[in-house]
Design a protein around this motif. Structure first.
Motif, PDB file in Angstrom:
ATOM      1  N   TYR A  42      56.268 -24.489 -22.434  1.00  0.00           N
ATOM      2  CA  TYR A  42      56.913 -23.865 -21.274  1.00  0.00           C
ATOM      3  C   TYR A  42      56.309 -24.423 -19.989  1.00  0.00           C
ATOM      4  N   ASP A  43      57.114 -24.518 -18.945  1.00  0.00           N
ATOM      5  CA  ASP A  43      56.661 -25.059 -17.668  1.00  0.00           C
ATOM      6  C   ASP A  43      56.812 -23.994 -16.585  1.00  0.00           C
ATOM      7  N   ILE A  44      55.691 -23.516 -16.049  1.00  0.00           N
ATOM      8  CA  ILE A  44      55.739 -22.541 -14.958  1.00  0.00           C
ATOM      9  C   ILE A  44      55.087 -23.111 -13.698  1.00  0.00           C
ATOM     10  N   ASP A  45      54.977 -24.424 -13.626  1.00  0.00           N
ATOM     11  CA  ASP A  45      54.306 -25.063 -12.495  1.00  0.00           C
ATOM     12  C   ASP A  45      55.002 -24.821 -11.154  1.00  0.00           C
ATOM     13  N   ALA A  46      56.301 -24.565 -11.162  1.00  0.00           N
ATOM     14  CA  ALA A  46      57.030 -24.330  -9.907  1.00  0.00           C
ATOM     15  C   ALA A  46      56.867 -22.893  -9.398  1.00  0.00           C
ATOM     16  N   HIS A  47      56.253 -22.034 -10.188  1.00  0.00           N
ATOM     17  CA  HIS A  47      56.108 -20.625  -9.814  1.00  0.00           C
ATOM     18  C   HIS A  47      55.324 -20.455  -8.513  1.00  0.00           C
ATOM     19  N   ARG A  48      55.773 -19.517  -7.674  1.00  0.00           N
ATOM     20  CA  ARG A  48      55.042 -19.115  -6.482  1.00  0.00           C
ATOM     21  C   ARG A  48      55.064 -17.588  -6.430  1.00  0.00           C
ATOM     22  N   ALA A  49      53.894 -17.007  -6.188  1.00  0.00           N
ATOM     23  CA  ALA A  49      53.745 -15.555  -6.211  1.00  0.00           C
ATOM     24  C   ALA A  49      54.502 -14.888  -5.067  1.00  0.00           C
ATOM     25  N   GLN A  50      55.038 -13.700  -5.376  1.00  0.00           N
ATOM     26  CA  GLN A  50      55.702 -12.883  -4.364  1.00  0.00           C
ATOM     27  C   GLN A  50      55.333 -11.418  -4.585  1.00  0.00           C
ATOM     28  N   GLN A  51      55.383 -10.656  -3.518  1.00  0.00           N
ATOM     29  CA  GLN A  51      55.046  -9.240  -3.551  1.00  0.00           C
ATOM     30  C   GLN A  51      56.232  -8.426  -4.078  1.00  0.00           C
ATOM     31  N   ALA A  52      55.937  -7.409  -4.869  1.00  0.00           N
ATOM     32  CA  ALA A  52      56.965  -6.460  -5.306  1.00  0.00           C
ATOM     33  C   ALA A  52      57.326  -5.590  -4.100  1.00  0.00           C
ATOM     34  N   THR A  53      58.554  -5.714  -3.656  1.00  0.00           N
ATOM     35  CA  THR A  53      59.028  -4.970  -2.484  1.00  0.00           C
ATOM     36  C   THR A  53      60.250  -4.144  -2.862  1.00  0.00           C
ATOM     37  N   GLN A  54      60.608  -3.245  -1.993  1.00  0.00           N
ATOM     38  CA  GLN A  54      61.768  -2.386  -2.252  1.00  0.00           C
ATOM     39  C   GLN A  54      63.035  -3.200  -2.515  1.00  0.00           C
ATOM     40  N   PRO A  55      63.352  -4.229  -1.716  1.00  0.00           N
ATOM     41  CA  PRO A  55      64.570  -4.997  -2.001  1.00  0.00           C
ATOM     42  C   PRO A  55      64.539  -5.700  -3.369  1.00  0.00           C
ATOM     43  N   ILE A  56      63.375  -6.233  -3.750  1.00  0.00           N
ATOM     44  CA  ILE A  56      63.258  -6.902  -5.048  1.00  0.00           C
ATOM     45  C   ILE A  56      63.442  -5.890  -6.176  1.00  0.00           C
ATOM     46  N   LEU A  57      62.819  -4.725  -6.035  1.00  0.00           N
ATOM     47  CA  LEU A  57      62.946  -3.684  -7.057  1.00  0.00           C
ATOM     48  C   LEU A  57      64.389  -3.187  -7.147  1.00  0.00           C
ATOM     49  N   ALA A  58      65.040  -3.006  -6.004  1.00  0.00           N
ATOM     50  CA  ALA A  58      66.423  -2.526  -5.986  1.00  0.00           C
ATOM     51  C   ALA A  58      67.355  -3.519  -6.672  1.00  0.00           C
ATOM     52  N   HIS A  59      67.005  -4.785  -6.627  1.00  0.00           N
ATOM     53  CA  HIS A  59      67.812  -5.855  -7.219  1.00  0.00           C
ATOM     54  C   HIS A  59      67.616  -5.944  -8.741  1.00  0.00           C
ATOM     55  N   SER A  60      66.672  -5.157  -9.284  1.00  0.00           N
ATOM     56  CA  SER A  60      66.286  -5.259 -10.699  1.00  0.00           C
ATOM     57  C   SER A  60      66.865  -4.121 -11.528  1.00  0.00           C
ATOM     58  N   ASP A  61      67.423  -4.472 -12.676  1.00  0.00           N
ATOM     59  CA  ASP A  61      67.943  -3.461 -13.603  1.00  0.00           C
ATOM     60  C   ASP A  61      66.850  -2.946 -14.534  1.00  0.00           C
ATOM     61  N   LEU A  62      65.878  -3.802 -14.841  1.00  0.00           N
ATOM     62  CA  LEU A  62      64.769  -3.475 -15.729  1.00  0.00           C
ATOM     63  C   LEU A  62      63.506  -4.058 -15.117  1.00  0.00           C
ATOM     64  N   ILE A  63      62.447  -3.237 -15.023  1.00  0.00           N
ATOM     65  CA  ILE A  63      61.179  -3.666 -14.436  1.00  0.00           C
ATOM     66  C   ILE A  63      60.105  -3.509 -15.505  1.00  0.00           C
ATOM     67  N   LEU A  64      59.537  -4.636 -15.938  1.00  0.00           N
ATOM     68  CA  LEU A  64      58.530  -4.635 -17.002  1.00  0.00           C
ATOM     69  C   LEU A  64      57.148  -4.854 -16.407  1.00  0.00           C
ATOM     70  N   THR A  65      56.252  -3.904 -16.633  1.00  0.00           N
ATOM     71  CA  THR A  65      54.897  -3.987 -16.098  1.00  0.00           C
ATOM     72  C   THR A  65      53.912  -4.376 -17.193  1.00  0.00           C
ATOM     73  N   MET A  66      52.776  -4.906 -16.765  1.00  0.00           N
ATOM     74  CA  MET A  66      51.762  -5.342 -17.717  1.00  0.00           C
ATOM     75  C   MET A  66      50.761  -4.255 -18.073  1.00  0.00           C
ATOM     76  N   ASP A  67      50.550  -3.305 -17.170  1.00  0.00           N
ATOM     77  CA  ASP A  67      49.645  -2.209 -17.520  1.00  0.00           C
ATOM     78  C   ASP A  67      50.030  -0.943 -16.756  1.00  0.00           C
ATOM     79  N   GLN A  68      49.367   0.142 -17.111  1.00  0.00           N
ATOM     80  CA  GLN A  68      49.729   1.443 -16.550  1.00  0.00           C
ATOM     81  C   GLN A  68      49.516   1.512 -15.045  1.00  0.00           C
ATOM     82  N   THR A  69      48.529   0.779 -14.526  1.00  0.00           N
ATOM     83  CA  THR A  69      48.307   0.818 -13.078  1.00  0.00           C
ATOM     84  C   THR A  69      49.518   0.279 -12.317  1.00  0.00           C
ATOM     85  N   HIS A  70      50.189  -0.706 -12.879  1.00  0.00           N
ATOM     86  CA  HIS A  70      51.386  -1.260 -12.228  1.00  0.00           C
ATOM     87  C   HIS A  70      52.523  -0.245 -12.263  1.00  0.00           C
ATOM     88  N   SER A  71      52.724   0.377 -13.417  1.00  0.00           N
ATOM     89  CA  SER A  71      53.779   1.401 -13.533  1.00  0.00           C
ATOM     90  C   SER A  71      53.510   2.535 -12.555  1.00  0.00           C
TER      91      SER A  71
END
Length: 145
Positions: free
Chosen positions: A60-89
């Motif tokens: 797999y190639d993820i070299d083009a990835h650039r980090a972004q902040q979870a914001t209200q517009p990004i969350l609103a655009h998402s049908d399913l939000i998968l977190t890695m741990d309970q602190t994120h949820s």
């Protein structure tokens, strides 16, 4: 049917780029958009070098990835939000309670376990995270149909 899946971790440079890359590959051709963000994102940074290397070794190639902040517009655009741990949820549910029903952990089907953060840890920690995330992705893909 989910059309947009968001994968969330802390800095959006280790776990969530791995989850994003694996989900994109497994869901290719299904018309599902997959992206990732962080609750404390290192905005604009690429994926951690260990994360990229482990993904590359698995094809797999993820070299083009650039980090972004979870914001209200990004969350609103998402049908399913998968977190890695309970602190994120918890962070998402406290700040954006309107999206509570969309927020689930990557390892929901594995006793709702957490994926440990490999940030600034040896490569073995990234390999362990990759295996856990891959297992969680496989569980979700089965349920997404």
């Amino acid at each position: 049917m989910f059309k947009r899946i968001l994968v969330v971790c802390t800095g959006n440079i280790c776990r969530s780029p791995i989850g994003e890359g694996l989900l994109k590959a497994r869901l290719d051709g299904r018309g599902i958009e997959v992206f990732s963000a962080g609750v404390g994102a290192l905005v604009g940074h690429p994926a951690d070098a260990h994360a990229s290397a482990v993904m590359r070794e698995h094809g797999y190639d993820i070299d083009a990835h650039r980090a972004q902040q979870a914001t209200q517009p990004i969350l609103a655009h998402s049908d399913l939000i998968l977190t890695m741990d309970q602190t994120h949820s918890d962070w998402l549910n406290q700040r954006y309670p309107q999206f509570r029903g969309r927020v689930h952990k990557m390892l929901k089907w594995q006793a709702n376990a957490d994926v440990d953060d490999p940030y600034r840890r040896p490569r073995e920690a990234f390999e362990r995270s990759f295996s856990e995330i891959e297992s969680g992705v496989d569980d979700w893909v089965k349920r997404l149909g």
